[in-house]
Design a protein around this motif. Structure first.
Motif, PDB file in Angstrom:
ATOM      1  N   MET A 165       0.854  -1.179   0.000  1.00 38.34           N
ATOM      2  CA  MET A 165       0.000   0.000   0.000  1.00 38.34           C
ATOM      3  C   MET A 165       0.894   1.234   0.000  1.00 38.34           C
ATOM      4  O   MET A 165       1.969   1.230   0.612  1.00 38.34           O
ATOM      5  N   ALA A 166       0.461   2.284  -0.679  1.00 35.43           N
ATOM      6  CA  ALA A 166       1.201   3.542  -0.634  1.00 35.43           C
ATOM      7  C   ALA A 166       1.305   4.008   0.811  1.00 35.43           C
ATOM      8  O   ALA A 166       0.293   4.128   1.504  1.00 35.43           O
ATOM      9  N   SER A 167       2.521   4.268   1.278  1.00 37.57           N
ATOM     10  CA  SER A 167       2.716   4.631   2.681  1.00 37.57           C
ATOM     11  C   SER A 167       3.691   5.798   2.806  1.00 37.57           C
ATOM     12  O   SER A 167       4.688   5.873   2.099  1.00 37.57           O
ATOM     13  N   LEU A 168       3.365   6.705   3.717  1.00 39.49           N
ATOM     14  CA  LEU A 168       4.231   7.825   4.068  1.00 39.49           C
ATOM     15  C   LEU A 168       4.697   7.617   5.499  1.00 39.49           C
ATOM     16  O   LEU A 168       3.878   7.398   6.399  1.00 39.49           O
ATOM     17  N   HIS A 169       6.012   7.686   5.717  1.00 40.42           N
ATOM     18  CA  HIS A 169       6.595   7.449   7.030  1.00 40.42           C
ATOM     19  C   HIS A 169       7.339   8.697   7.471  1.00 40.42           C
ATOM     20  O   HIS A 169       8.345   9.075   6.863  1.00 40.42           O
ATOM     21  N   VAL A 170       6.832   9.358   8.508  1.00 44.07           N
ATOM     22  CA  VAL A 170       7.454  10.564   9.036  1.00 44.07           C
ATOM     23  C   VAL A 170       8.222  10.168  10.289  1.00 44.07           C
ATOM     24  O   VAL A 170       7.629   9.729  11.281  1.00 44.07           O
ATOM     25  N   ILE A 171       9.548  10.314  10.239  1.00 48.27           N
ATOM     26  CA  ILE A 171      10.421   9.779  11.278  1.00 48.27           C
ATOM     27  C   ILE A 171      11.279  10.890  11.864  1.00 48.27           C
ATOM     28  O   ILE A 171      12.008  11.576  11.139  1.00 48.27           O
ATOM     29  N   GLY A 172      11.188  11.072  13.178  1.00 49.89           N
ATOM     30  CA  GLY A 172      12.004  12.058  13.873  1.00 49.89           C
ATOM     31  C   GLY A 172      13.336  11.464  14.293  1.00 49.89           C
ATOM     32  O   GLY A 172      13.377  10.438  14.979  1.00 49.89           O
ATOM     33  N   GLU A 173      14.431  12.104  13.892  1.00 45.17           N
ATOM     34  CA  GLU A 173      15.753  11.588  14.222  1.00 45.17           C
ATOM     35  C   GLU A 173      16.014  11.635  15.734  1.00 45.17           C
ATOM     36  O   GLU A 173      16.882  10.919  16.247  1.00 45.17           O
ATOM     37  N   ASN A 174      15.290  12.478  16.449  1.00 47.93           N
ATOM     38  CA  ASN A 174      15.471  12.609  17.904  1.00 47.93           C
ATOM     39  C   ASN A 174      14.189  12.255  18.656  1.00 47.93           C
ATOM     40  O   ASN A 174      13.870  12.867  19.677  1.00 47.93           O
ATOM     41  N   ASP A 175      13.480  11.261  18.149  1.00 47.08           N
ATOM     42  CA  ASP A 175      12.229  10.827  18.770  1.00 47.08           C
ATOM     43  C   ASP A 175      12.541   9.907  19.946  1.00 47.08           C
ATOM     44  O   ASP A 175      12.691   8.695  19.781  1.00 47.08           O
ATOM     45  N   ALA A 176      12.638  10.490  21.132  1.00 46.33           N
ATOM     46  CA  ALA A 176      12.973   9.714  22.322  1.00 46.33           C
ATOM     47  C   ALA A 176      11.818   8.837  22.777  1.00 46.33           C
ATOM     48  O   ALA A 176      12.024   7.830  23.452  1.00 46.33           O
ATOM     49  N   VAL A 177      10.585   9.188  22.413  1.00 48.28           N
ATOM     50  CA  VAL A 177       9.423   8.393  22.827  1.00 48.28           C
ATOM     51  C   VAL A 177       9.435   7.039  22.126  1.00 48.28           C
ATOM     52  O   VAL A 177       9.296   5.988  22.761  1.00 48.28           O
ATOM     53  N   ILE A 178       9.600   7.056  20.808  1.00 51.60           N
ATOM     54  CA  ILE A 178       9.552   5.809  20.052  1.00 51.60           C
ATOM     55  C   ILE A 178      10.809   4.981  20.245  1.00 51.60           C
ATOM     56  O   ILE A 178      10.780   3.758  20.152  1.00 51.60           O
ATOM     57  N   SER A 179      11.931   5.618  20.551  1.00 53.79           N
ATOM     58  CA  SER A 179      13.149   4.844  20.787  1.00 53.79           C
ATOM     59  C   SER A 179      13.012   3.923  21.993  1.00 53.79           C
ATOM     60  O   SER A 179      13.741   2.949  22.138  1.00 53.79           O
ATOM     61  N   LYS A 180      12.024   4.225  22.861  1.00 47.76           N
ATOM     62  CA  LYS A 180      11.794   3.390  24.041  1.00 47.76           C
ATOM     63  C   LYS A 180      10.882   2.206  23.751  1.00 47.76           C
ATOM     64  O   LYS A 180      10.756   1.307  24.565  1.00 47.76           O
ATOM     65  N   SER A 181      10.203   2.215  22.595  1.00 46.94           N
ATOM     66  CA  SER A 181       9.309   1.096  22.266  1.00 46.94           C
ATOM     67  C   SER A 181      10.138  -0.075  21.765  1.00 46.94           C
ATOM     68  O   SER A 181      11.303   0.059  21.411  1.00 46.94           O
ATOM     69  N   SER A 182       9.529  -1.260  21.712  1.00 43.38           N
ATOM     70  CA  SER A 182      10.286  -2.456  21.358  1.00 43.38           C
ATOM     71  C   SER A 182      10.784  -2.404  19.917  1.00 43.38           C
ATOM     72  O   SER A 182      11.918  -2.764  19.630  1.00 43.38           O
ATOM     73  N   GLU A 183       9.965  -1.964  19.019  1.00 43.49           N
ATOM     74  CA  GLU A 183      10.346  -1.875  17.610  1.00 43.49           C
ATOM     75  C   GLU A 183       9.795  -0.556  17.071  1.00 43.49           C
ATOM     76  O   GLU A 183       8.589  -0.362  17.005  1.00 43.49           O
ATOM     77  N   PHE A 192       6.445  -2.452   5.208  1.00 47.18           N
ATOM     78  CA  PHE A 192       5.750  -2.008   4.002  1.00 47.18           C
ATOM     79  C   PHE A 192       6.631  -2.234   2.772  1.00 47.18           C
ATOM     80  O   PHE A 192       7.855  -2.264   2.870  1.00 47.18           O
ATOM     81  N   CYS A 193       5.982  -2.395   1.627  1.00 42.08           N
ATOM     82  CA  CYS A 193       6.730  -2.574   0.385  1.00 42.08           C
ATOM     83  C   CYS A 193       7.581  -1.341   0.111  1.00 42.08           C
ATOM     84  O   CYS A 193       7.071  -0.209   0.082  1.00 42.08           O
ATOM     85  N   GLU A 194       8.855  -1.558  -0.102  1.00 42.06           N
ATOM     86  CA  GLU A 194       9.794  -0.454  -0.295  1.00 42.06           C
ATOM     87  C   GLU A 194       9.426   0.412  -1.485  1.00 42.06           C
ATOM     88  O   GLU A 194       9.571   1.640  -1.448  1.00 42.06           O
ATOM     89  N   ASP A 195       8.932  -0.216  -2.560  1.00 43.80           N
ATOM     90  CA  ASP A 195       8.620   0.532  -3.789  1.00 43.80           C
ATOM     91  C   ASP A 195       7.493   1.532  -3.599  1.00 43.80           C
ATOM     92  O   ASP A 195       7.397   2.510  -4.358  1.00 43.80           O
ATOM     93  N   ASN A 196       6.617   1.300  -2.619  1.00 46.51           N
ATOM     94  CA  ASN A 196       5.470   2.178  -2.404  1.00 46.51           C
ATOM     95  C   ASN A 196       5.616   3.055  -1.166  1.00 46.51           C
ATOM     96  O   ASN A 196       4.661   3.732  -0.779  1.00 46.51           O
ATOM     97  N   ALA A 197       6.801   3.054  -0.551  1.00 45.66           N
ATOM     98  CA  ALA A 197       7.015   3.794   0.693  1.00 45.66           C
ATOM     99  C   ALA A 197       7.740   5.109   0.435  1.00 45.66           C
ATOM    100  O   ALA A 197       8.738   5.154  -0.282  1.00 45.66           O
ATOM    101  N   THR A 198       7.222   6.177   1.019  1.00 45.16           N
ATOM    102  CA  THR A 198       7.865   7.493   0.995  1.00 45.16           C
ATOM    103  C   THR A 198       8.306   7.818   2.409  1.00 45.16           C
ATOM    104  O   THR A 198       7.511   7.733   3.344  1.00 45.16           O
ATOM    105  N   VAL A 199       9.568   8.188   2.579  1.00 44.19           N
ATOM    106  CA  VAL A 199      10.116   8.453   3.907  1.00 44.19           C
ATOM    107  C   VAL A 199      10.469   9.930   4.035  1.00 44.19           C
ATOM    108  O   VAL A 199      11.177  10.487   3.201  1.00 44.19           O
ATOM    109  N   VAL A 200       9.943  10.554   5.082  1.00 44.60           N
ATOM    110  CA  VAL A 200      10.260  11.954   5.394  1.00 44.60           C
ATOM    111  C   VAL A 200      10.932  11.973   6.765  1.00 44.60           C
ATOM    112  O   VAL A 200      10.306  11.633   7.767  1.00 44.60           O
ATOM    113  N   ARG A 201      12.190  12.348   6.799  1.00 41.79           N
ATOM    114  CA  ARG A 201      12.926  12.420   8.059  1.00 41.79           C
ATOM    115  C   ARG A 201      13.070  13.883   8.497  1.00 41.79           C
ATOM    116  O   ARG A 201      13.247  14.769   7.667  1.00 41.79           O
ATOM    117  N   HIS A 202      12.999  14.102   9.794  1.00 45.94           N
ATOM    118  CA  HIS A 202      13.190  15.453  10.320  1.00 45.94           C
ATOM    119  C   HIS A 202      14.061  15.371  11.563  1.00 45.94           C
ATOM    120  O   HIS A 202      14.243  14.289  12.149  1.00 45.94           O
TER     121      HIS A 202
END
Length: 225
Positions: A165-183, A192-202
């Motif tokens: 599925m077309a997917s957008l992934h917004v990922i914070g380089e300093n996201d301390a909240v998610i770094s504490k989760s298991s994965e 997600f399928c790599e060909d349909n994934a868009t990644v936005v890093r901040h």
């Protein structure tokens, strides 16, 4: 129209307020629809009078702030979201923040799952859900500050083939909240399928950035999703 799922211990009203700038900038192309989580988060003794109700999609007794341990309540959440699709839909996409992103990923797995994929462990209830994906029909998913839920039912869904599925992934380089989760967000991206994934890093933390340079990326994604 995009269904928006808030994070743990938040609400539709809170998410709508926090995304007000983003909502205005996306308005020419998308209408954002906000709903409360299926479970009300219990208030500490004497605290309810000082604030509004807060909600979640998954919960755990005795581990209120640990996202990795929020594994209960998927069945109720799924039923509530099916009802939302029926009463407020149709939706072209689902946007999720934090725990809402974990749930949005599970919905994407259901929406793209085919009967031929089978059931990972033979549990009939997952097969039944997969056979009724018309109730959860949408084309794309937008995930910000997401992670792979440890809930058994969701782990089974995401353990199958990558989600096509077309997917957008917004990922914070300093996201301390998610770094504490298991994965965290990187692991969720890998489901997600790599060909349909868009990644936005901040460079920020556990936020949904709404400055123009990021909004342009979101609009480009929506145009092509």
């Amino acid at each position: 129209r995009i269904l928006c799922l808030h994070g743990f211990r938040q609400s539709a009203e809170k998410m709508r307020g926090r995304l007000s700038q983003l909502r205005r900038k996306l308005a020419p192309m998308a209408e954002l629809v906000f709903v409360d989580g299926a479970h009300r988060v219990p208030w500490p003794d004497g605290a309810q009078a000082r604030g509004r109700d807060k909600f979640c999609w998954l919960h755990a007794d005795g581990a209120a702030s640990d996202l990795a341990k929020q594994v209960e309540g998927w069945e109720v959440t799924l039923a509530a979201l099916k009802a939302t699709f029926q009463s407020l839909g149709p939706f072209e996409g689902v946007l999720g923040f934090s725990q809402g992103a974990a749930i949005a990923a599970a919905l994407a797995a259901l929406a793209r799952r085919t009967p031929a994929a089978g059931v990972a462990d033979g549990r009939d209830e997952i097969g039944t859900v997969a056979a009724r994906t018309d109730m959860l029909a949408f084309r794309f998913v937008m995930l910000c500050g997401g992670f792979v839920s440890s809930a058994t039912e969701i782990e089974r869904l995401l353990a199958l083939a990558p989600i096509d599925m077309a997917s957008l992934h917004v990922i914070g380089e300093n996201d301390a909240v998610i770094s504490k989760s298991s994965e965290g967000s990187e692991e969720l991206l890998g489901r997600f399928c790599e060909d349909n994934a868009t990644v936005v890093r901040h460079e920020g933390g556990h936020i949904f950035p709404a400055s123009d340079k990021y909004v342009r990326r979101y609009l480009d994604f929506l145009k092509n999703a």
